[in-house]
Design a protein around this motif. Structure first.
Motif, PDB file in Angstrom:
ATOM      1  N   GLU A  12       0.378  -1.279  -0.039  1.00 15.44           N
ATOM      2  CA  GLU A  12      -0.023   0.016  -0.004  1.00 15.44           C
ATOM      3  C   GLU A  12       0.772   0.747  -0.178  1.00 15.44           C
ATOM      4  N   ILE A  13       2.051   1.674   0.684  1.00 19.21           N
ATOM      5  CA  ILE A  13       3.065   2.577   0.748  1.00 19.21           C
ATOM      6  C   ILE A  13       3.435   2.737  -0.774  1.00 19.21           C
ATOM      7  N   ALA A  14       3.878   1.280  -0.992  1.00 16.90           N
ATOM      8  CA  ALA A  14       4.613   1.034  -3.033  1.00 16.90           C
ATOM      9  C   ALA A  14       3.311   2.258  -3.988  1.00 16.90           C
ATOM     10  N   PHE A  15       1.972   1.595  -3.447  1.00 15.84           N
ATOM     11  CA  PHE A  15       1.098   1.945  -4.445  1.00 15.84           C
ATOM     12  C   PHE A  15       0.379   3.489  -4.092  1.00 15.84           C
ATOM     13  N   PHE A  16       0.859   4.186  -2.899  1.00 11.00           N
ATOM     14  CA  PHE A  16       0.538   5.572  -2.734  1.00 11.00           C
ATOM     15  C   PHE A  16       2.243   6.520  -3.090  1.00 11.00           C
ATOM     16  N   ILE A  17       3.092   6.453  -2.987  1.00  9.53           N
ATOM     17  CA  ILE A  17       4.161   6.904  -3.858  1.00  9.53           C
ATOM     18  C   ILE A  17       4.131   6.455  -5.233  1.00  9.53           C
ATOM     19  N   PHE A 120      -7.583 -10.325   0.156  1.00  3.52           N
ATOM     20  CA  PHE A 120      -6.924 -10.397   1.116  1.00  3.52           C
ATOM     21  C   PHE A 120      -5.834 -10.948   1.697  1.00  3.52           C
ATOM     22  N   LEU A 121      -5.651 -11.783   1.376  1.00  2.67           N
ATOM     23  CA  LEU A 121      -4.110 -13.023   1.452  1.00  2.67           C
ATOM     24  C   LEU A 121      -3.221 -12.565   1.100  1.00  2.67           C
ATOM     25  N   VAL A 122      -3.568 -11.824  -0.712  1.00  7.50           N
ATOM     26  CA  VAL A 122      -2.248 -11.233  -0.963  1.00  7.50           C
ATOM     27  C   VAL A 122      -1.946  -9.949  -0.287  1.00  7.50           C
ATOM     28  N   ALA A 123      -3.131  -8.323   0.110  1.00 10.30           N
ATOM     29  CA  ALA A 123      -3.161  -7.540   1.122  1.00 10.30           C
ATOM     30  C   ALA A 123      -2.376  -7.550   2.366  1.00 10.30           C
ATOM     31  N   PHE A 124      -2.413  -9.024   3.335  1.00  6.77           N
ATOM     32  CA  PHE A 124      -2.094  -9.185   3.830  1.00  6.77           C
ATOM     33  C   PHE A 124      -0.812  -9.799   4.067  1.00  6.77           C
ATOM     34  N   TYR A 125      -0.298 -10.311   3.269  1.00 11.77           N
ATOM     35  CA  TYR A 125       1.245 -10.726   3.061  1.00 11.77           C
ATOM     36  C   TYR A 125       1.640  -9.413   2.129  1.00 11.77           C
ATOM     37  N   SER A 126       3.291  -9.382   2.239  1.00 11.50           N
ATOM     38  CA  SER A 126       3.609  -8.664   1.411  1.00 11.50           C
ATOM     39  C   SER A 126       4.596  -8.348   1.382  1.00 11.50           C
ATOM     40  N   PHE A 127       5.875  -7.867   0.360  1.00 11.58           N
ATOM     41  CA  PHE A 127       7.297  -7.739  -0.238  1.00 11.58           C
ATOM     42  C   PHE A 127       7.868  -6.745   0.909  1.00 11.58           C
ATOM     43  N   SER A 128       9.690  -6.695   0.471  1.00  5.99           N
ATOM     44  CA  SER A 128       9.917  -5.574   1.320  1.00  5.99           C
ATOM     45  C   SER A 128       9.224  -4.469   0.558  1.00  5.99           C
ATOM     46  N   LEU A 129       9.724  -3.120   0.872  1.00  7.57           N
ATOM     47  CA  LEU A 129       8.999  -2.274   0.184  1.00  7.57           C
ATOM     48  C   LEU A 129       9.786  -2.451  -0.961  1.00  7.57           C
ATOM     49  N   THR A 131      10.907  -4.233  -3.226  1.00  2.14           N
ATOM     50  CA  THR A 131      10.455  -5.250  -3.739  1.00  2.14           C
ATOM     51  C   THR A 131       9.092  -4.673  -4.397  1.00  2.14           C
ATOM     52  N   GLU A 132       8.769  -4.095  -3.508  1.00  2.00           N
ATOM     53  CA  GLU A 132       7.070  -3.909  -3.689  1.00  2.00           C
ATOM     54  C   GLU A 132       7.385  -2.917  -4.961  1.00  2.00           C
ATOM     55  N   LEU A 133       8.202  -1.597  -4.677  1.00  5.07           N
ATOM     56  CA  LEU A 133       8.184  -0.897  -5.669  1.00  5.07           C
ATOM     57  C   LEU A 133       8.969  -0.324  -6.794  1.00  5.07           C
ATOM     58  N   PHE A 134       9.123  -1.988  -7.042  1.00  6.01           N
ATOM     59  CA  PHE A 134       9.978  -2.629  -8.341  1.00  6.01           C
ATOM     60  C   PHE A 134       8.417  -3.302  -8.708  1.00  6.01           C
ATOM     61  N   LEU A 135       8.201  -4.130  -7.959  1.00  9.14           N
ATOM     62  CA  LEU A 135       6.975  -5.119  -8.773  1.00  9.14           C
ATOM     63  C   LEU A 135       5.816  -4.090  -9.025  1.00  9.14           C
ATOM     64  N   LEU A 136       5.334  -3.468  -8.028  1.00  9.61           N
ATOM     65  CA  LEU A 136       4.386  -2.943  -8.716  1.00  9.61           C
ATOM     66  C   LEU A 136       3.810  -2.339  -9.579  1.00  9.61           C
ATOM     67  N   PRO A 137       4.281  -1.305 -10.929  1.00 12.20           N
ATOM     68  CA  PRO A 137       4.951  -0.874 -11.755  1.00 12.20           C
ATOM     69  C   PRO A 137       4.646  -2.089 -12.954  1.00 12.20           C
TER      70      PRO A 137
END
Length: 238
Positions: A12-17, A120-129, A131-137
């Motif tokens: 969610e932090i990566a999404f907002f960034i 719900f399960l996907v949102a519950f577990y997340s990778f490091s910030l 990794t998330e910043l890299f994967l999301l876009p």
């Protein structure tokens, strides 16, 4: 506010960034910036403002009722915001297309189908910030390309390729989630997480009467506009 930020996952932090970066680009890029004022003007049109205010009032009343029943508390603020300005607002924008009872049943099915469990399960577990910043876009870009390629028959092979990539990523993520769920059962099953899971379903069920009213209002409004053209005599029209 600080407490709310502490509840955000890395995804969610990566999404907002990335959303902030995208909005900054829109503001700085002149051709797109010129289209923002007309869009804002349309959004705040007199007829729409009334609907938007009634929407917020109805949603807030749902939270007050759930709080009075002891179900809703401040720990669900994040989930409530995502549901309000995500799922609920999108439904409000699509309400004019809901003309039959089966459309409203479809909304209810969308709220309780098995995909909610997966989300719900996907949102519950997340990778490091990082990794998330890299994967999301990357994942967003692939999904957009796959969605666009489906619009043209000549891009069918490209669409299948991107669909294969998305499915592969989804299976990999599901495998990781299954592994974490098995070893962290105590962390997953808690009152707070059960509430977070059930909240969107309850809110959607309670939101359907409002959608029905707005849909009915839109139908009558459209009918009254057409009457001005179909029946010229004012007395007969009344």
């Amino acid at each position: 506010m600080i407490k709310l930020l502490e509840t955000l996952s890395n995804r969610e932090i990566a999404f907002f960034i990335w959303t902030s970066i995208f909005l900054l680009f829109i503001i700085l890029y002149k051709p797109i910036r010129k289209s923002i004022p007309p869009l804002i003007k349309t959004f705040f049109a007199k007829s729409l403002v009334t609907i938007h205010l009634s929407f917020l009032a109805y949603v807030l009343s749902l939270f007050v009722i759930l709080q009075s029943l002891g179900f809703w508390d401040s720990s669900l603020i994040k989930d409530s915001i995502f549901w309000t300005f995500g799922f609920a607002f999108i439904l409000l924008m699509k309400v004019t297309k809901m003309t039959h009872s089966k459309d409203f049943l479809g909304v209810l099915k969308d709220a309780v189908k098995w995909t909610i469990i997966f989300e719900f399960l996907v949102a519950f577990y997340s990778f490091s910030l990082t990794t998330e910043l890299f994967l999301l876009p990357i994942l967003t870009f692939i999904i957009l390309l796959q969605a666009y390629s489906e619009t043209k028959e000549e891009y069918k092979l490209v669409s299948n390729f991107f669909k294969w990539i998305v499915n592969l990523f989804g299976l990999s993520l599901l495998g990781y989630i299954s592994y974490k769920t098995f070893f962290d059962r105590g962390e997953l099953v808690s009152i707070a997480n059960i509430k977070s899971f059930v909240l969107p379903i309850i809110l959607t069920i309670l939101f359907i009467p409002y959608l029905y009213f707005i849909s009915l209002f839109a139908v009558y409004e459209s009918l009254f506009v057409r009457l001005n053209f179909l029946i010229k005599e004012q007395k007969l029209r009344k």
